[in-house]
Design a protein around this motif. Structure first.
Motif, PDB file in Angstrom:
ATOM      1  N   ASN A  47      50.142  17.204 -58.574  1.00  0.00           N
ATOM      2  CA  ASN A  47      50.413  18.406 -59.372  1.00  0.00           C
ATOM      3  C   ASN A  47      51.194  19.426 -58.562  1.00  0.00           C
ATOM      4  O   ASN A  47      52.090  20.110 -59.083  1.00  0.00           O
ATOM      5  CB  ASN A  47      49.105  19.021 -59.860  1.00  0.00           C
ATOM      6  CG  ASN A  47      48.438  18.196 -60.946  1.00  0.00           C
ATOM      7  OD1 ASN A  47      49.078  17.369 -61.600  1.00  0.00           O
ATOM      8  ND2 ASN A  47      47.147  18.400 -61.142  1.00  0.00           N
ATOM      9  N   LEU A  48      50.853  19.530 -57.267  1.00  0.00           N
ATOM     10  CA  LEU A  48      51.570  20.456 -56.386  1.00  0.00           C
ATOM     11  C   LEU A  48      53.030  20.050 -56.247  1.00  0.00           C
ATOM     12  O   LEU A  48      53.930  20.897 -56.286  1.00  0.00           O
ATOM     13  CB  LEU A  48      50.893  20.501 -55.016  1.00  0.00           C
ATOM     14  CG  LEU A  48      51.632  21.288 -53.929  1.00  0.00           C
ATOM     15  CD1 LEU A  48      51.824  22.740 -54.345  1.00  0.00           C
ATOM     16  CD2 LEU A  48      50.870  21.197 -52.602  1.00  0.00           C
ATOM     17  N   ALA A  51      54.897  21.130 -59.292  1.00  0.00           N
ATOM     18  CA  ALA A  51      55.081  22.583 -59.318  1.00  0.00           C
ATOM     19  C   ALA A  51      56.128  23.020 -58.310  1.00  0.00           C
ATOM     20  O   ALA A  51      56.947  23.913 -58.591  1.00  0.00           O
ATOM     21  CB  ALA A  51      53.742  23.269 -59.024  1.00  0.00           C
ATOM     22  N   ARG A  52      56.122  22.409 -57.145  1.00  0.00           N
ATOM     23  CA  ARG A  52      57.108  22.741 -56.109  1.00  0.00           C
ATOM     24  C   ARG A  52      58.528  22.431 -56.590  1.00  0.00           C
ATOM     25  O   ARG A  52      59.457  23.230 -56.413  1.00  0.00           O
ATOM     26  CB  ARG A  52      56.810  21.967 -54.828  1.00  0.00           C
ATOM     27  CG  ARG A  52      57.761  22.313 -53.691  1.00  0.00           C
ATOM     28  CD  ARG A  52      57.564  21.394 -52.497  1.00  0.00           C
ATOM     29  NE  ARG A  52      56.341  21.687 -51.780  1.00  0.00           N
ATOM     30  CZ  ARG A  52      55.296  20.864 -51.675  1.00  0.00           C
ATOM     31  NH1 ARG A  52      55.336  19.669 -52.273  1.00  0.00           N
ATOM     32  NH2 ARG A  52      54.230  21.210 -50.989  1.00  0.00           N
ATOM     33  N   ALA A  54      59.517  22.187 -59.737  1.00  0.00           N
ATOM     34  CA  ALA A  54      59.861  23.082 -60.849  1.00  0.00           C
ATOM     35  C   ALA A  54      60.316  24.437 -60.325  1.00  0.00           C
ATOM     36  O   ALA A  54      61.282  25.032 -60.841  1.00  0.00           O
ATOM     37  CB  ALA A  54      58.654  23.242 -61.766  1.00  0.00           C
ATOM     38  N   TYR A  55      59.646  24.941 -59.272  1.00  0.00           N
ATOM     39  CA  TYR A  55      60.036  26.229 -58.697  1.00  0.00           C
ATOM     40  C   TYR A  55      61.385  26.120 -57.985  1.00  0.00           C
ATOM     41  O   TYR A  55      62.213  27.039 -58.063  1.00  0.00           O
ATOM     42  CB  TYR A  55      58.969  26.734 -57.737  1.00  0.00           C
ATOM     43  CG  TYR A  55      59.345  28.029 -57.063  1.00  0.00           C
ATOM     44  CD1 TYR A  55      59.680  29.153 -57.812  1.00  0.00           C
ATOM     45  CD2 TYR A  55      59.401  28.119 -55.671  1.00  0.00           C
ATOM     46  CE1 TYR A  55      60.045  30.347 -57.198  1.00  0.00           C
ATOM     47  CE2 TYR A  55      59.768  29.296 -55.047  1.00  0.00           C
ATOM     48  CZ  TYR A  55      60.088  30.410 -55.817  1.00  0.00           C
ATOM     49  OH  TYR A  55      60.457  31.585 -55.204  1.00  0.00           O
ATOM     50  N   GLU A  63      56.932  32.457 -63.715  1.00  0.00           N
ATOM     51  CA  GLU A  63      55.915  31.485 -64.126  1.00  0.00           C
ATOM     52  C   GLU A  63      55.898  30.276 -63.190  1.00  0.00           C
ATOM     53  O   GLU A  63      54.813  29.771 -62.828  1.00  0.00           O
ATOM     54  CB  GLU A  63      56.201  31.030 -65.555  1.00  0.00           C
ATOM     55  CG  GLU A  63      55.108  30.167 -66.175  1.00  0.00           C
ATOM     56  CD  GLU A  63      53.941  30.976 -66.683  1.00  0.00           C
ATOM     57  OE1 GLU A  63      52.890  30.362 -66.929  1.00  0.00           O
ATOM     58  OE2 GLU A  63      54.066  32.210 -66.822  1.00  0.00           O
ATOM     59  N   GLU A  64      57.074  29.812 -62.784  1.00  0.00           N
ATOM     60  CA  GLU A  64      57.146  28.648 -61.902  1.00  0.00           C
ATOM     61  C   GLU A  64      56.585  28.967 -60.514  1.00  0.00           C
ATOM     62  O   GLU A  64      55.879  28.150 -59.914  1.00  0.00           O
ATOM     63  CB  GLU A  64      58.592  28.155 -61.784  1.00  0.00           C
ATOM     64  CG  GLU A  64      59.263  27.805 -63.097  1.00  0.00           C
ATOM     65  CD  GLU A  64      58.669  26.574 -63.784  1.00  0.00           C
ATOM     66  OE1 GLU A  64      57.622  26.071 -63.353  1.00  0.00           O
ATOM     67  OE2 GLU A  64      59.279  26.108 -64.769  1.00  0.00           O
ATOM     68  N   TRP A  67      52.680  29.114 -60.682  1.00  0.00           N
ATOM     69  CA  TRP A  67      52.042  27.799 -60.698  1.00  0.00           C
ATOM     70  C   TRP A  67      52.177  27.085 -59.354  1.00  0.00           C
ATOM     71  O   TRP A  67      51.259  26.363 -58.926  1.00  0.00           O
ATOM     72  CB  TRP A  67      52.597  26.941 -61.831  1.00  0.00           C
ATOM     73  CG  TRP A  67      51.912  27.259 -63.128  1.00  0.00           C
ATOM     74  CD1 TRP A  67      52.434  27.916 -64.207  1.00  0.00           C
ATOM     75  CD2 TRP A  67      50.550  26.954 -63.460  1.00  0.00           C
ATOM     76  NE1 TRP A  67      51.487  28.050 -65.188  1.00  0.00           N
ATOM     77  CE2 TRP A  67      50.318  27.466 -64.759  1.00  0.00           C
ATOM     78  CE3 TRP A  67      49.509  26.326 -62.795  1.00  0.00           C
ATOM     79  CZ2 TRP A  67      49.090  27.351 -65.402  1.00  0.00           C
ATOM     80  CZ3 TRP A  67      48.273  26.212 -63.423  1.00  0.00           C
ATOM     81  CH2 TRP A  67      48.072  26.722 -64.713  1.00  0.00           C
ATOM     82  N   TYR A  68      53.269  27.313 -58.683  1.00  0.00           N
ATOM     83  CA  TYR A  68      53.453  26.747 -57.345  1.00  0.00           C
ATOM     84  C   TYR A  68      52.370  27.289 -56.409  1.00  0.00           C
ATOM     85  O   TYR A  68      51.704  26.543 -55.676  1.00  0.00           O
ATOM     86  CB  TYR A  68      54.860  27.079 -56.845  1.00  0.00           C
ATOM     87  CG  TYR A  68      55.208  26.562 -55.471  1.00  0.00           C
ATOM     88  CD1 TYR A  68      54.622  25.411 -54.941  1.00  0.00           C
ATOM     89  CD2 TYR A  68      56.172  27.230 -54.703  1.00  0.00           C
ATOM     90  CE1 TYR A  68      54.973  24.941 -53.684  1.00  0.00           C
ATOM     91  CE2 TYR A  68      56.532  26.761 -53.448  1.00  0.00           C
ATOM     92  CZ  TYR A  68      55.917  25.625 -52.943  1.00  0.00           C
ATOM     93  OH  TYR A  68      56.267  25.156 -51.707  1.00  0.00           O
ATOM     94  N   ARG A  71      48.818  25.944 -57.546  1.00  0.00           N
ATOM     95  CA  ARG A  71      48.632  24.538 -57.180  1.00  0.00           C
ATOM     96  C   ARG A  71      48.457  24.378 -55.662  1.00  0.00           C
ATOM     97  O   ARG A  71      47.688  23.518 -55.218  1.00  0.00           O
ATOM     98  CB  ARG A  71      49.822  23.704 -57.651  1.00  0.00           C
ATOM     99  CG  ARG A  71      50.032  23.662 -59.151  1.00  0.00           C
ATOM    100  CD  ARG A  71      48.932  22.915 -59.860  1.00  0.00           C
ATOM    101  NE  ARG A  71      49.211  22.750 -61.284  1.00  0.00           N
ATOM    102  CZ  ARG A  71      48.308  22.384 -62.180  1.00  0.00           C
ATOM    103  NH1 ARG A  71      47.057  22.139 -61.807  1.00  0.00           N
ATOM    104  NH2 ARG A  71      48.637  22.255 -63.453  1.00  0.00           N
ATOM    105  N   GLY A 137      44.239  26.269 -64.461  1.00  0.00           N
ATOM    106  CA  GLY A 137      44.875  25.244 -63.636  1.00  0.00           C
ATOM    107  C   GLY A 137      43.974  24.038 -63.481  1.00  0.00           C
ATOM    108  O   GLY A 137      44.440  22.922 -63.218  1.00  0.00           O
TER     109      GLY A 137
END
Length: 313
Positions: A47-48, A51-52, A54-55, A63-64, A67-68, A71, A137
């Motif tokens: 999941n991390l 998120a990484r 996506a950021y 938002e990204e 979540w980064y 996570r 989360g």
């Protein structure tokens, strides 16, 4: 140069020199990663990674980044999560969500003053704005979010003040949390920490009225431990039976939140020795990042300070 100016210059120079050696609390804080099985760890890191990425693709989307950071914290790297949120504060200085999440992780690292600063900032930023559901989360069994941005800000602010021992300010924060704790789970959690704050302030009657205002039959999804503690303090459950249900090995006690509440029950009812023993067992356990563990750790620290004072008498 006059004598006064010289003194000021020297004083400023000394202060600047000392400040250069000072480091933020989080830099020096202890960090203990949570114990987790191989599959859970694999899921968290997967999941991390998502998120990484996506950021990295959308570095200007708050938002990204959030979540980064979230996570990252779930894997137990709280310091790196704080670094990510600090980057977010620079990019999105008016986004209350980032201060809220960084404040939470400052609590995890026992940096209570930093947490209070962030959460007070978040409280100012949400003033006059509509509330919003905060997505989990780590979804519960029903995959239903149980809190909102505003309830989480006030709840964690109250907790930070409580852990610091500033119960007057904790009461202020929990009064605000009550106004926005609409979901049963959040209401039960808020009521319980609010209750403990009032007891620490010696407001027993007000504390009992607070618990009495909660319906006897109330359904929760994930805060069953807090509901049990409310029932304990309303006389609907016995401390001994709760304690028996959470005994670990000879040196530990869990879950920490339930154990801390039982310890407080004994403390409120005059059995300081039993309370201290329970707090000690929690602090010997492996739930380092849980709020119950942190609170028990604070209590153990108070007892240690008392012992030190006695030795110096």
């Amino acid at each position: 140069m006059s004598a006064m100016k010289l003194i000021f210059a020297l004083s400023f120079g000394i202060f600047a020199a000392l400040a250069s050696f000072a480091q933020p609390c989080a830099d020096n804080a202890k960090q203990v990663k949570p114990a987790m099985d191989e599959q859970t760890a694999k899921t968290y890191h997967a999941n991390l990674a998502v998120a990484r990425e996506a950021y990295a693709k959308n570095p200007n989307v708050a938002e990204e980044l959030i979540w980064y950071g979230r996570r990252m914290a779930y894997t137990g790297d709280y310091k790196e999560a704080i670094r990510i949120f600090t980057e977010g504060v620079k990019k999105f200085p008016s986004d209350a969500r980032i201060y809220r999440h960084r404040g939470h992780r400052y609590i995890t690292l026992r940096c209570f003053d930093d947490a209070i600063r962030d959460l007070e900032t978040a409280a100012k930023l949400i003033k006059g704005k509509p509330d919003e559901v905060e997505q989990d989360g780590l979804p519960n069994a029903r995959n239903i979010p149980t809190s909102t941005l505003q309830s989480n800000i006030w709840y964690h602010l109250g907790l930070a003040y409580y852990l610091k021992g500033d119960f007057e300010q904790a009461e202020r924060a929990y009064n605000e949390a009550q106004k926005v704790s609409k979901n049963n789970d959040m209401l039960v959690a808020t009521d319980y920490w609010h209750y403990m704050t009032l007891r620490r302030l010696g407001k027993k009657n007000e504390a009992e009225r607070l618990l009495a205002s909660l319906p006897k039959e109330i359904e929760v999804i994930e805060n069953d431990d807090y509901l049990k503690l409310i029932k304990l303090n309303r006389g609907e459950l016995k401390a001994e039976s709760l304690l028996l249900s959470i005994q670990g090995d000879a040196d530990t006690l869990g879950p920490a939140s339930l154990g801390y509440g039982v310890g407080n029950y004994y403390l409120y009812n005059g059995d300081k020795e039993k309370a201290a023993a329970i707090f000690g067992k929690i602090a010997a356990g492996n739930q380092w990042a849980s709020f119950g563990y942190i609170a028990a750790e604070v209590e153990v620290g108070k007892n240690l300070l008392k012992l030190i004072d006695l030795r110096h008498d």
